[in-house]
Design a protein around this motif. Sequence first.
Motif, PDB file in Angstrom:
ATOM      1  N   UNK A 657       0.842  -1.201   0.000  1.00  0.00           N
ATOM      2  CA  UNK A 657       0.000   0.000   0.000  1.00  0.00           C
ATOM      3  C   UNK A 657       0.871   1.244   0.000  1.00  0.00           C
ATOM      4  N   UNK A 658       0.327   2.335  -0.543  1.00  0.00           N
ATOM      5  CA  UNK A 658       1.035   3.602  -0.564  1.00  0.00           C
ATOM      6  C   UNK A 658       1.056   4.213   0.843  1.00  0.00           C
ATOM      7  N   UNK A 659       2.137   4.952   1.188  1.00  0.00           N
ATOM      8  CA  UNK A 659       2.247   5.514   2.533  1.00  0.00           C
ATOM      9  C   UNK A 659       1.023   6.308   2.981  1.00  0.00           C
ATOM     10  N   UNK A 660       0.507   7.180   2.122  1.00  0.00           N
ATOM     11  CA  UNK A 660      -0.644   7.992   2.528  1.00  0.00           C
ATOM     12  C   UNK A 660      -1.890   7.144   2.716  1.00  0.00           C
ATOM     13  N   UNK A 661      -2.003   6.057   1.965  1.00  0.00           N
ATOM     14  CA  UNK A 661      -3.135   5.148   2.166  1.00  0.00           C
ATOM     15  C   UNK A 661      -3.030   4.456   3.517  1.00  0.00           C
ATOM     16  N   UNK A 662      -1.821   4.084   3.913  1.00  0.00           N
ATOM     17  CA  UNK A 662      -1.627   3.456   5.221  1.00  0.00           C
ATOM     18  C   UNK A 662      -2.026   4.435   6.326  1.00  0.00           C
ATOM     19  N   UNK A 698       5.197   3.803  14.089  1.00  0.00           N
ATOM     20  CA  UNK A 698       4.777   3.492  12.721  1.00  0.00           C
ATOM     21  C   UNK A 698       4.940   4.700  11.807  1.00  0.00           C
ATOM     22  N   UNK A 699       4.589   5.880  12.300  1.00  0.00           N
ATOM     23  CA  UNK A 699       4.710   7.098  11.494  1.00  0.00           C
ATOM     24  C   UNK A 699       6.155   7.362  11.091  1.00  0.00           C
ATOM     25  N   UNK A 700       7.109   7.062  11.978  1.00  0.00           N
ATOM     26  CA  UNK A 700       8.518   7.272  11.656  1.00  0.00           C
ATOM     27  C   UNK A 700       8.916   6.446  10.429  1.00  0.00           C
ATOM     28  N   UNK A 701       8.446   5.203  10.388  1.00  0.00           N
ATOM     29  CA  UNK A 701       8.760   4.338   9.239  1.00  0.00           C
ATOM     30  C   UNK A 701       8.064   4.853   7.988  1.00  0.00           C
ATOM     31  N   UNK A 702       6.821   5.277   8.145  1.00  0.00           N
ATOM     32  CA  UNK A 702       6.070   5.800   7.000  1.00  0.00           C
ATOM     33  C   UNK A 702       6.718   7.080   6.475  1.00  0.00           C
ATOM     34  N   UNK A 703       7.133   7.958   7.378  1.00  0.00           N
ATOM     35  CA  UNK A 703       7.802   9.211   6.967  1.00  0.00           C
ATOM     36  C   UNK A 703       9.088   8.920   6.206  1.00  0.00           C
ATOM     37  N   UNK A 704       9.824   7.917   6.690  1.00  0.00           N
ATOM     38  CA  UNK A 704      11.070   7.551   6.007  1.00  0.00           C
ATOM     39  C   UNK A 704      10.786   7.098   4.577  1.00  0.00           C
ATOM     40  N   UNK A 705       9.729   6.309   4.404  1.00  0.00           N
ATOM     41  CA  UNK A 705       9.354   5.852   3.070  1.00  0.00           C
ATOM     42  C   UNK A 705       8.917   7.028   2.193  1.00  0.00           C
ATOM     43  N   UNK A 706       8.184   7.955   2.769  1.00  0.00           N
ATOM     44  CA  UNK A 706       7.745   9.133   2.031  1.00  0.00           C
ATOM     45  C   UNK A 706       8.928   9.970   1.578  1.00  0.00           C
ATOM     46  N   UNK A 707       9.895  10.135   2.489  1.00  0.00           N
ATOM     47  CA  UNK A 707      11.071  10.943   2.150  1.00  0.00           C
ATOM     48  C   UNK A 707      11.815  10.327   0.975  1.00  0.00           C
ATOM     49  N   UNK A 708      11.896   8.996   0.944  1.00  0.00           N
ATOM     50  CA  UNK A 708      12.587   8.326  -0.146  1.00  0.00           C
ATOM     51  C   UNK A 708      11.873   8.454  -1.474  1.00  0.00           C
TER      52      UNK A 708
END
Length: 836
Positions: A657-662, A698-708
């Motif tokens: 799933x996409x980060x924003x969807x999660x 969880x947000x920290x991991x999601x933010x990292x994915x978004x940054x990438x």
Amino acid sequence: MNFREELKKNVLIFDGGMGSLLQAEGLKAGELPETWNLRHPEVIRRIHEDYLRAGAEIIKTNTFGANGLKYAADGEFSLEAVVTAAMENARAAVKAAGHGMIALDLGPTGRLLAPMGDLEFEDCVKLYAEVVRIGKAHGADLILIETMSDLYELKAAVLAAKENSDLPVVATVIFDATGKLLTGGTPESAVAVLEGLRVDALGMNCGLGPKQMRPFIRRMIAASSTPVVINPNAGLPHTENGRTVYDIGPEEFAGEMAKILEDGVSLAGGCCGTTPEYIRRLHDLAAGRKAPEITKKHDTVVTSFAGAVRIGDDPVIIGERINPTGKKRFKQALREHDTEYILQQGIAQQDAGAQILDVNVGLPGMDEAAMMTDVIRELQGVTELPLQIDTSDRRAMEQAMRIYNGKPLINSVNGKKESMDAVFPLVARYGGVVVALALDEDGIPADADGRIRVARKIIAEAETYGIDRKDILIDALCLTVSSEERGALVTLETVRRVREELGCGTVLGVSNISFGLPQREIINAAFFTMAMQSGLSAGIINPNNDAMMRSYRAFRALTARDPHCGDYIAAYSNYEPPVPKGYVKAGSQEALRAAGSAGNPGDPGRGGAGAAGASSDENGQPDGLSLPGAMADLALAVEKGLKEQAGRAAELALETAQPLDVVNQCMIPALDLVGKKFEKGTLYLPQLLMSADAAKAAFEIIKSRMAGSGASREKKGKIIIATVRGDIHDIGKNIVKVLLENYSFDVIDLGRDVPPEKIVETALRENVRLVGLSALMTTTVPSMEETIRELREKAPGVKVWVGGAVMTADYAEEIGADAYCRDAMSSVEYAKKILG
């Protein structure tokens, strides 16, 4: 005068408010009231004298906010100087009036204790100990610990008082309008904890007027075998001409207090807004009134930080799964310090119906004391169930009892002298209900007569330590029927006779009965039913075992312990038989995640996300959410407050799933669900904060994915939060900050004791549209009002919401706030309304 002796004779009268009178004398907004002990000693002495001449028998020192967080170790206004001056002023007033006792007044530190906050328990004890030693050295007659909204901080203060003086201790808490403490405690849980700590009197003060307090003080009287004290405000606050005033006068106050005196309080006085005239009316009411007879209560009660469990006629389930005996995976978790797995065991048992959780972490070669304290701290962050501290290591037992937030169950003591000499002093010091094994130096008696004899010996010895039999559960001992064919009959006879002859509750480790036999759950379930029929008070069982829970629920339904069979119907109206071992139902959450589950899929005590959320709904999902496997695991981890699991689940969810969807389809709905449970009172502050921590991980991991990927999570807007000038209490503010950040608001936390001009300057510089202000004390509300006034003048587009123990919706409106938010979740909802 001797406080303890006077308490036995007559109703005693405390003085009234101090801060509100100092405001009338010119205390400025944000000025620390305790500095007046040195700056204006004549004012403090006159107030004390006025109260004594009005009929008060006990005056409170002007030290409510005096602690090492607010006052330095040296200098003109050092802690030593401020407290010493307070004691000198009180002594001078007593001398001038010719009578009176001095209560060293200890208020809250304003900080939340770890693991919820950043103040360690022992550091909190030290803060209070400093003040106690000074007060004791300068002539205090007793110690009053008041306005406590957190039983954990209250426990730290009581221990400090008892470990650093021999003075009597009186402790009072502050309830909200629903009868709950900030951390979820109730009148009954407060009584249980404070009686376990052996305070001389207990009760409530502040926050409410006598009319609003009466239902809660009556509950405390009904539960307490200790004298009860009440110090209400002069009603509820509002403003008149820029001053804080209260809505009932001395005559109406006296009328309400007359009813409370009839209810049976032993001590009465006033808090915010009350004056010598209020105390004069109260004294006239109580004149010549003998101390009420304290009725000894016989309820066996254990508590957590939030609630109380009564162990009596209705059997209680103690979950046995947090124990390494016979559990390879659990032993591995202990060796690897895998607390996440252990927390899953606790959550799964709570979901399955356990009311108390046994905690045993003993393994050869392990620092059991360190592990026990770590596990108890972590468990009390994710479950509100009381815990049973299960250890034979006395160091582990003491350390765990000391840091336990509530009144625990202690497993165990036995009839050997060395055992009683080791355990009973700890129970007398820290409080608790102790499990007593019916064995002694001669071993386990073969018959019920022998076990009753040992039980009598244990009860008699406990009484020499002041431990009542209501705080003892006799373990009648299960011996396996495969080697002792009459073992079950002896145990059942012992259970029955303990209740009938000794008046004590009983407990059994039920599964011991079936060792060495095939299909053990058949024997266990039948024996459990027989034991409950014989009067068993508590069974240590596996609540994840379907046969045991069927036995328990059926017994309660058949013996009129389950009104209208409600619990039975709720459990079995949509019942499906357990899935056979090794079989995975197609399309179920188990099928989706079986490959990643820890342990045997057929083992109901396994780890993995399925165990943590086993009863959220029939598909293993949080109530009201329908999500695919990895997202469901993430939502469950957030709901249950499992930080490490939330991180792992977020990584898995991001694979499909996409980060924003999660975030939008999983994280935010899960946080909303937690918020709704908090508002309903089915989930408590520590769990709310643990859920927020899990979401943050969880947000920290999601933010990292978004940054990438170059994507970003949109911020919803900037918010300033601050505790106003003169107030160092930031518990509520910090909780609000955590939740707002999880909802993607950009929070500017200005901290504590913040002047109005700093808040205004920041709002203008950062173009902020919303400000949240906090105040705990009546004396700092003028600072809040001044801040709002300056924001209106210089930043008119800014919305302001307020909160804190002294605030009400009407009061907030009167000082010019746009909204009053009673807790963290209502603050989030208001922010969403204003900023979207």
